[in-house]
Design a protein around this motif. Structure first.
Motif, PDB file in Angstrom:
ATOM      1  N   ASP A   1       0.794  -1.229   0.000  1.00  0.00           N
ATOM      2  CA  ASP A   1       0.000   0.000   0.000  1.00  0.00           C
ATOM      3  C   ASP A   1       0.825   1.277   0.000  1.00  0.00           C
ATOM      4  OD1 ASP A   1      -3.006  -0.946   1.870  1.00  0.00           O
ATOM      5  OD2 ASP A   1      -2.198  -1.525  -0.067  1.00  0.00           O
ATOM      6  N   TRP A   2       1.721   1.416   0.958  1.00  0.00           N
ATOM      7  CA  TRP A   2       2.444   2.693   1.038  1.00  0.00           C
ATOM      8  C   TRP A   2       3.230   2.976  -0.229  1.00  0.00           C
ATOM      9  CZ3 TRP A   2       5.025   3.460   6.493  1.00  0.00           C
ATOM     10  CH2 TRP A   2       4.011   3.684   7.430  1.00  0.00           C
ATOM     11  N   LEU A   3       3.980   1.978  -0.690  1.00  0.00           N
ATOM     12  CA  LEU A   3       4.811   2.216  -1.858  1.00  0.00           C
ATOM     13  C   LEU A   3       3.956   2.433  -3.099  1.00  0.00           C
ATOM     14  CD1 LEU A   3       7.941   0.018  -1.381  1.00  0.00           C
ATOM     15  CD2 LEU A   3       7.856   2.459  -1.818  1.00  0.00           C
ATOM     16  N   SER A   4       2.899   1.649  -3.260  1.00  0.00           N
ATOM     17  CA  SER A   4       2.111   1.834  -4.477  1.00  0.00           C
ATOM     18  C   SER A   4       1.382   3.172  -4.439  1.00  0.00           C
ATOM     19  CB  SER A   4       1.146   0.672  -4.681  1.00  0.00           C
ATOM     20  OG  SER A   4       0.355   0.490  -3.541  1.00  0.00           O
ATOM     21  N   ASP A   5       0.901   3.560  -3.268  1.00  0.00           N
ATOM     22  CA  ASP A   5       0.241   4.866  -3.162  1.00  0.00           C
ATOM     23  C   ASP A   5       1.245   5.990  -3.398  1.00  0.00           C
ATOM     24  OD1 ASP A   5      -2.066   3.926  -0.503  1.00  0.00           O
ATOM     25  OD2 ASP A   5      -2.241   3.851  -2.688  1.00  0.00           O
ATOM     26  N   ALA A   6       2.461   5.815  -2.852  1.00  0.00           N
ATOM     27  CA  ALA A   6       3.485   6.853  -3.052  1.00  0.00           C
ATOM     28  C   ALA A   6       3.770   7.021  -4.533  1.00  0.00           C
ATOM     29  CB  ALA A   6       4.764   6.483  -2.310  1.00  0.00           C
ATOM     30  N   MET A   7       3.935   5.900  -5.232  1.00  0.00           N
ATOM     31  CA  MET A   7       4.215   5.975  -6.657  1.00  0.00           C
ATOM     32  C   MET A   7       3.027   6.573  -7.393  1.00  0.00           C
ATOM     33  SD  MET A   7       7.291   4.860  -6.870  1.00  0.00           S
ATOM     34  CE  MET A   7       7.598   5.448  -5.233  1.00  0.00           C
ATOM     35  N   GLY A   8       1.840   6.082  -7.053  1.00  0.00           N
ATOM     36  CA  GLY A   8       0.651   6.556  -7.747  1.00  0.00           C
ATOM     37  C   GLY A   8       0.430   8.052  -7.574  1.00  0.00           C
ATOM     38  N   CYS A   9       0.500   8.511  -6.325  1.00  0.00           N
ATOM     39  CA  CYS A   9       0.253   9.939  -6.079  1.00  0.00           C
ATOM     40  C   CYS A   9       1.350  10.797  -6.668  1.00  0.00           C
ATOM     41  CB  CYS A   9       0.165  10.202  -4.574  1.00  0.00           C
ATOM     42  SG  CYS A   9      -1.346   9.565  -3.867  1.00  0.00           S
ATOM     43  N   SER A  10       2.565  10.301  -6.580  1.00  0.00           N
ATOM     44  CA  SER A  10       3.690  11.107  -7.051  1.00  0.00           C
ATOM     45  C   SER A  10       3.734  11.171  -8.578  1.00  0.00           C
ATOM     46  CB  SER A  10       4.963  10.509  -6.463  1.00  0.00           C
ATOM     47  OG  SER A  10       6.085  10.972  -7.098  1.00  0.00           O
ATOM     48  N   ILE A  11       3.447  10.051  -9.232  1.00  0.00           N
ATOM     49  CA  ILE A  11       3.545  10.013 -10.704  1.00  0.00           C
ATOM     50  C   ILE A  11       2.290  10.568 -11.362  1.00  0.00           C
ATOM     51  CG2 ILE A  11       3.695   8.476 -12.697  1.00  0.00           C
ATOM     52  CD1 ILE A  11       5.315   6.579 -11.000  1.00  0.00           C
ATOM     53  N   MET A  12       1.137  10.091 -10.905  1.00  0.00           N
ATOM     54  CA  MET A  12      -0.089  10.477 -11.603  1.00  0.00           C
ATOM     55  C   MET A  12      -0.785  11.667 -10.939  1.00  0.00           C
ATOM     56  SD  MET A  12      -1.588   6.649 -12.098  1.00  0.00           S
ATOM     57  CE  MET A  12      -2.935   6.966 -13.203  1.00  0.00           C
ATOM     58  N   GLY A  13      -0.362  11.975  -9.721  1.00  0.00           N
ATOM     59  CA  GLY A  13      -1.128  12.982  -8.979  1.00  0.00           C
ATOM     60  C   GLY A  13      -2.297  12.291  -8.315  1.00  0.00           C
ATOM     61  N   PRO A  14      -2.627  12.695  -7.104  1.00  0.00           N
ATOM     62  CA  PRO A  14      -3.647  11.954  -6.343  1.00  0.00           C
ATOM     63  C   PRO A  14      -5.000  11.900  -7.042  1.00  0.00           C
ATOM     64  CG  PRO A  14      -2.786  13.805  -5.075  1.00  0.00           C
ATOM     65  CD  PRO A  14      -2.070  13.815  -6.362  1.00  0.00           C
ATOM     66  N   ALA A  15      -5.386  12.978  -7.699  1.00  0.00           N
ATOM     67  CA  ALA A  15      -6.713  12.968  -8.303  1.00  0.00           C
ATOM     68  C   ALA A  15      -6.793  11.965  -9.440  1.00  0.00           C
ATOM     69  CB  ALA A  15      -7.053  14.366  -8.802  1.00  0.00           C
ATOM     70  N   VAL A  16      -5.758  11.936 -10.291  1.00  0.00           N
ATOM     71  CA  VAL A  16      -5.787  11.022 -11.434  1.00  0.00           C
ATOM     72  C   VAL A  16      -5.647   9.580 -10.966  1.00  0.00           C
ATOM     73  CG1 VAL A  16      -4.702  10.453 -13.635  1.00  0.00           C
ATOM     74  CG2 VAL A  16      -4.843  12.825 -12.892  1.00  0.00           C
TER      75      VAL A  16
ATOM     76  N   GLY B   1      16.510  13.480   8.504  1.00  0.00           N
ATOM     77  CA  GLY B   1      15.920  14.388   7.520  1.00  0.00           C
ATOM     78  C   GLY B   1      14.891  13.601   6.730  1.00  0.00           C
ATOM     79  N   ILE B   2      14.102  14.296   5.899  1.00  0.00           N
ATOM     80  CA  ILE B   2      13.097  13.572   5.107  1.00  0.00           C
ATOM     81  C   ILE B   2      13.214  13.932   3.636  1.00  0.00           C
ATOM     82  CG2 ILE B   2      11.436  13.311   6.969  1.00  0.00           C
ATOM     83  CD1 ILE B   2       9.888  15.675   5.799  1.00  0.00           C
ATOM     84  N   ILE B   3      12.974  12.931   2.801  1.00  0.00           N
ATOM     85  CA  ILE B   3      12.877  13.169   1.359  1.00  0.00           C
ATOM     86  C   ILE B   3      11.728  12.329   0.830  1.00  0.00           C
ATOM     87  CG2 ILE B   3      15.266  13.755   0.758  1.00  0.00           C
ATOM     88  CD1 ILE B   3      15.657  10.763   0.145  1.00  0.00           C
ATOM     89  N   PRO B   4      11.112  12.758  -0.265  1.00  0.00           N
ATOM     90  CA  PRO B   4      10.066  11.906  -0.832  1.00  0.00           C
ATOM     91  C   PRO B   4      10.697  10.647  -1.429  1.00  0.00           C
ATOM     92  CG  PRO B   4      10.403  13.855  -2.182  1.00  0.00           C
ATOM     93  CD  PRO B   4      11.300  14.006  -1.019  1.00  0.00           C
ATOM     94  N   PHE B   5       9.923   9.579  -1.529  1.00  0.00           N
ATOM     95  CA  PHE B   5      10.428   8.360  -2.147  1.00  0.00           C
ATOM     96  C   PHE B   5      10.380   8.581  -3.658  1.00  0.00           C
ATOM     97  CE2 PHE B   5      11.055   3.748  -1.116  1.00  0.00           C
ATOM     98  CZ  PHE B   5      11.445   3.372  -2.385  1.00  0.00           C
ATOM     99  N   PRO B   6      11.519   8.667  -4.296  1.00  0.00           N
ATOM    100  CA  PRO B   6      11.497   8.994  -5.725  1.00  0.00           C
ATOM    101  C   PRO B   6      10.967   7.851  -6.573  1.00  0.00           C
ATOM    102  CG  PRO B   6      13.763   8.730  -4.945  1.00  0.00           C
ATOM    103  CD  PRO B   6      12.878   8.442  -3.785  1.00  0.00           C
ATOM    104  N   SER B   7      10.193   8.197  -7.592  1.00  0.00           N
ATOM    105  CA  SER B   7       9.716   7.183  -8.514  1.00  0.00           C
ATOM    106  C   SER B   7      10.571   7.261  -9.774  1.00  0.00           C
ATOM    107  CB  SER B   7       8.265   7.457  -8.871  1.00  0.00           C
ATOM    108  OG  SER B   7       8.204   8.638  -9.661  1.00  0.00           O
ATOM    109  N   THR B   8      10.278   6.389 -10.735  1.00  0.00           N
ATOM    110  CA  THR B   8      11.066   6.413 -11.966  1.00  0.00           C
ATOM    111  C   THR B   8      10.774   7.669 -12.766  1.00  0.00           C
ATOM    112  OG1 THR B   8       9.319   5.138 -13.011  1.00  0.00           O
ATOM    113  CG2 THR B   8      11.205   3.915 -12.188  1.00  0.00           C
ATOM    114  N   VAL B   9       9.735   8.400 -12.385  1.00  0.00           N
ATOM    115  CA  VAL B   9       9.333   9.544 -13.189  1.00  0.00           C
ATOM    116  C   VAL B   9       9.586  10.872 -12.469  1.00  0.00           C
ATOM    117  CG1 VAL B   9       7.241  10.685 -14.002  1.00  0.00           C
ATOM    118  CG2 VAL B   9       7.710   8.345 -14.645  1.00  0.00           C
ATOM    119  N   GLY B  10       9.628  10.847 -11.155  1.00  0.00           N
ATOM    120  CA  GLY B  10       9.848  12.103 -10.455  1.00  0.00           C
ATOM    121  C   GLY B  10       9.737  11.859  -8.978  1.00  0.00           C
TER     122      GLY B  10
END
Lengths: 414, 300, 277
Positions: free
Chosen positions: A186-201, A283-292
């Protein structure tokens, strides 16, 4: 005669006063699993009871939250003492709302104080179903010292992350701590999904599945990189060994013991950092995806009122109290969350990191609001899990998922 | 007894002895389990002011179209079948070995019976600890012996219900053992003596004399095993992952899901799961019935 | 030749039994050993002996948790179940026994047998039903639930036992003008003692270890029985603390273990004999 009369009056008055003060107070039960917040709850309770002397708040802390929701439902169904309770947005919030488990709080003052996103979160069917105090980022928490010592800069892209992990592994550190056993993908897939597609999409993608409209996962615009990112994480062995069975506590323990320089964790741990990873400068950083890379956040629990409560007005008063800016501020600064209300100032250790993150832009994940989620969610989870934990072949996994969709779509279309 | 005249008055009197017990039993232990049948056709939020809406077979559709739920049916069947296949031969083996020992048998049967008095919580959580991939003993022992490749997350395998059955057997094998012991005592020694005269060895004696004569006992044990296996809740529930209840885990069976499915705000859904479980139950019972009729025929 | 064969097979017997015994005993090693390990020791050294034996877990369990309350609750539940159970079962079995041979008796008997076959799957319905009779969230509900669910089994057991009492004993008492009450007290109950002992042991184990009824019916932590409390206290969602769990489990199983060692025969025959019927 007068004396007797005045004595009688005095006695009457004393009895009356005694009766009022001995009158049973209205009890409002507040059910929550956040026993770690007890100290600040006690402060808020004292303050509330001063303002409302006829109401007593009774805390109902659940030490075993594997039965939290079952007991909640049982109490609702049995009609016993459910007044105010917390509900996590990830746990099929809207299904419970649809079943009538949450009273409408639209009349409460805090509603005017909500930013657009927060309002959307707690709106269902035109009603406000609860009060959400704050959000938390789910990101990579990194150990500053280890990175500095090894001359690694906090990675901003996926490739930088891969290199960083490789370098650290060469020095004897493990991969990223991740609580696979508790949240699976869940966490990783949501992180990728929200980060790559944006939460709304990303949410729209899930809604499309829910309506039976997705036939080929590859072709849905924008979702392929999500699958690819998960596969890339597995391919590059970014996670600590055996993550599928690492628990929340274990992942924190690995970070605390300096066995790894990274842990994917929620920033709610800022409030318990002294226990969870004592002495570590982080410190904190976002989990980077292959796209951003973009920070992804989840709303923290929603505090709701049960419509069948025997003390409905008193229950609503408690929520109104909690949602007042000053009290919300007390709570949020104690637990160190990012506020979801306007007008709350953050001043706690680590607040600067969160404020900076919010400035950069945070993708706040919306809870799933799809009626058929029980039908398709497990198929999607299976695909994610095969990629992330089994490093399965991407094509094979997508084909299997498409096959699953073909099986359930006719049912979803109804 | 039948020679005594039982007047109407006595009938009423004795009925009164029985009535409180029956009323209690019916209301608390029977009614809830038959009320689920009608409720499974409705959608109802369970709350006092909630309306019950007729939805026909809608609550059952999950079983037809969603592999994650229909797999629950197979897992329940897997549970019952594994229980029978693991427990019965093990009980037979152990009782035979103990029975043929001159001394020390009491000690062994005492040890094998012992887990029965422990609570399912202690038993399940101890084994859950042993199955744990990181902290657990099973994986640790495997790595010591060098069989690292076999290390896995046992409760995440598709066969996870079998590992719950291992616990069930560990806990409850004392029961079938005692029944078999009782059955063994009904076999007259003279049969064995006669066989010895004919020069039969141990194995022949076992399969020609002991097993056939134990058949009624074994059939009775099968029935009990099927009943307990079908409804087994504790072990599978306690072994489940420590996280929110919303999705079916590998080790869940239908019985566990009756409990967990109550969270979805529709009381018709757990009722439907219960109905499906009862159907599975009845089918397994019918199979058992045929098997036992045929075997009984064979013996006589 | 046969002597060697029997000797060999005896050795084989022992060998297999010992292997199986290891399987049965090996979990206990972990219960005992882990109870003495500290938390960090457990993470670093899951299967070895404790690097340092320490009693901290026991202290934390008994001082810091509600375990005493749950032990009291379990005692209340077990005692209540046994007392109420025995009274109700003896009364109803006597009634059934007296009605043997009549149509009413046969009908009631069949209802019991048929009722046993109904799968007990209506968990949420149980909550609603118990709530209706004010039996939700109190120990009385759990007690009555246990009595009710063990009823068919126990009644059949007692009736079966009563059938073995010779008729003339009862007839002679009847001829001496004994009323039912006197018959019960002086003849039936004494004669039924062995089966009542069996049922007592069965109810004791069943009520103490039962999980589903307290899980469904009790919501206040102060009412939890021991098994539920053990599970809840040590399995908070994010941090299962096995070392505390094992310490608690070890201590709370002790009474049963000791009783078992001394009264093993009664347990085995009691519980097993109950199942036999």
């Amino acid at each position: 005669m007068k004396r007797i009369a005045s004595l009688g009056l005095l006695i009457l008055v004393m009895v009356a006063v005694g009766a009022v003060s001995a009158a049973p107070k209205t009890q409002v039960k507040y059910s929550t699993w956040r026993i770690e917040d007890k100290a600040v709850w006690d402060v808020l309770k004292a303050s509330f009871e001063k303002e409302n002397p006829t109401i007593e708040i009774v805390f109902d802390f659940y030490t075993d939250n594997t039965v939290y929701y079952n007991t909640l439902t049982a109490n609702a169904v049995a009609g016993t003492g459910l007044d105010v309770y917390d509900h996590h947005p990830n746990d099929q919030l809207y299904i419970k709302a649809a079943s009538g488990y949450m009273a409408d709080l639209s009349a409460l003052p805090f509603v005017k104080n909500l930013p657009e996103d927060s309002k959307k979160l707690v709106t269902f069917d035109g009603k406000i179903i609860g009060y959400n105090a704050g959000i938390n980022l789910i990101c990579l928490i990194y150990n500053k010292e280890i990175l500095d010592q090894n001359k690694i800069k906090p990675p901003k892209t996926f490739n930088e992350l891969v290199k960083a992990i490789k370098d650290l592994k060469a020095k004897g550190y493990g991969g990223i701590g991740y609580l696979g056993s508790d949240v699976k993908t869940d966490w990783l897939s949501d992180a990728m999904g929200c980060s790559i597609m944006g939460p709304a999409v990303y949410a729209k993608f899930k809604e499309a599945i829910d309506q039976g409209q997705v036939t080929d996962a590859r072709k849905y615009p924008g979702v392929l990189p999500v699958f690819q990112s998960l596969k890339a994480i597995a391919q590059n062995s970014l996670l600590y060994d055996n993550s599928v069975s690492t628990s929340y506590a274990a992942s924190l323990s690995l970070f605390a013991q300096k066995k790894t320089a990274f842990v994917m964790m929620g920033t709610w741990t800022f409030g318990t950092a002294q226990n969870d990873y004592p002495g570590i400068k982080f410190g904190i950083i976002p989990f980077p995806s292959t796209v951003g890379s973009k920070f992804y956040a989840e709303p923290a629990q929603i505090t709701c009122v049960f419509p069948g409560s025997k003390n409905l007005t008193a229950a609503k008063k408690w929520v109104e109290f909690l949602s007042r800016t000053d009290n919300a501020s007390t709570y949020l600064n104690a637990v160190k969350w990012t506020p979801a209300l306007n007008g709350v100032k953050m001043n706690f250790e680590g607040a600067d990191m969160l404020i900076a993150a919010v400035k950069e832009g945070v993708a706040v994940k919306m809870p799933e609001n799809t009626p058929n989620v029980q039908i398709w969610r497990m198929g999607l989870n299976q695909a994610y899990s095969d990629l992330l934990f089994d490093n399965a072949d991407l094509d094979a996994t997508l084909n299997a998922f498409n096959k699953f969709l073909a099986q359930v779509n006719p049912q979803l279309k109804k | 007894m039948s020679t005594r005249a039982v007047h109407k008055y006595s009938l009423l009197k004795y009925l009164l002895y029985i009535l409180p017990a029956f009323a209690l039993w019916f209301v608390l232990a029977i009614y809830p389990h038959i009320a689920i049948y009608p409720i499974s056709f409705y959608k109802w939020n369970g709350l006092p002011w909630g309306k019950m809406t007729w939805v026909g077979l809608n609550n059952f559709r999950n079983f037809f179209f969603n592999p994650s739920y229909s797999r629950l049916v197979w897992k329940s069947i897997l549970y019952v079948v594994s229980l029978v296949v693991i427990q019965t031969p093990l009980a037979l083996l152990v009782t035979t070995l103990i029975h043929s020992m001159r001394k020390g048998g009491g000690l062994f049967s005492g040890i094998f019976f012992f887990p029965v008095i422990l609570s399912t919580v202690v038993v399940s959580l101890t084994w859950k600890y042993m199955y744990d991939p990181n902290l657990g003993s099973i994986n640790a022992v495997l790595s010591i012996v060098g069989l690292n490749a076999l290390k896995t997350n046992w409760l995440e395998l598709d066969m996870a219900p079998v590992f719950a059955v291992v616990i069930h057997v560990w806990h409850k094998i004392g029961y079938p053992m005692t029944i078999i012991f009782a059955g063994l005592t009904t076999i007259p020694d003279s049969l064995y003596d006669a066989a010895n005269v004919d020069g039969a060895n141990g194995i022949q004696k076992y399969f020609r004399i002991t097993l056939p004569l134990l058949m009624p006992t074994i059939l009775r044990i099968l029935l009990l095993t099927i009943i307990t296996g079908g409804l087994a809740f504790d072990y599978s529930y306690l072994l489940g992952p420590v996280s929110t209840n919303m999705f079916v885990s590998k080790v869940d069976t239908l019985a566990v899901w009756v409990y967990k499915s109550g969270n979805e705000g529709n009381m018709g859904w757990p009722a439907a799961v219960g109905v499906v479980l009862s159907i599975v139950f009845v089918l397994v019972y019918i199979i058992y019935h045929f098997v036992s009729k045929r075997t009984e025929g064979k013996i006589s | 030749m046969t002597n060697m064969r029997t000797k060999l097979s005896q050795y084989a017997n022992w060998a297999i039994l010992i292997l199986i015994t290891l399987f049965f005993i090996f979990p206990f090693y972990f219960i005992i050993v882990t109870a003495f390990k500290s938390g960090p020791d457990l993470t670093l050294n899951p299967i070895g002996l404790p690097t340092q034996y320490q009693f901290g877990n026991f202290v934390e369990v008994f001082a810091g948790t509600k375990i005493f309350q749950s032990i009291v609750n379990s005692i209340l539940v077990s005692t209540g179940t046994i007392v109420i159970g025995l009274i109700i079962y003896v009364a109803s079995s006597y009634g059934l026994y007296r009605l043997k041979g009549t149509i009413l008796g046969t009908v009631l008997f069949s209802i019991i047998v048929f009722g046993m076959m109904i799968p007990a799957v209506g968990y949420w319905q149980m909550i609603l039903t118990y709530r209706k009779y004010h039996l939700y969230n109190n120990l009385t509900g759990v007690i009555l639930g246990l009595v009710a669910s063990s009823l068919p089994f126990s009644t059949l057991l007692i009736v079966g036992h009563l059938k073995t009492i010779p008729n003339d004993l009862i007839d002679s008492a009847g001829m001496d003008g004994a009323s039912d009450m006197q018959l019960l007290r002086h003849v039936i109950v004494p004669l039924a003692q062995p089966i009542m002992l069996t049922i007592t042991i069965f109810l004791l184990v069943e009520s103490w270890n039962n999980l589903i009824l307290p899980l469904l019916l009790l919501r206040d932590e102060s009412l939890y029985t021991l098994p539920i409390q053990l599970k809840s206290t040590f399995f908070r969602q994010y941090a299962p603390r096995y070392e505390l769990f094992f310490a608690g489990a070890l201590i709370t199983s002790m009474p049963f273990i000791i009783t078992y060692i001394f009264f093993q025969k009664h347990f085995v025959y009691g519980l097993g004999g109950a199942l036999k019927e």
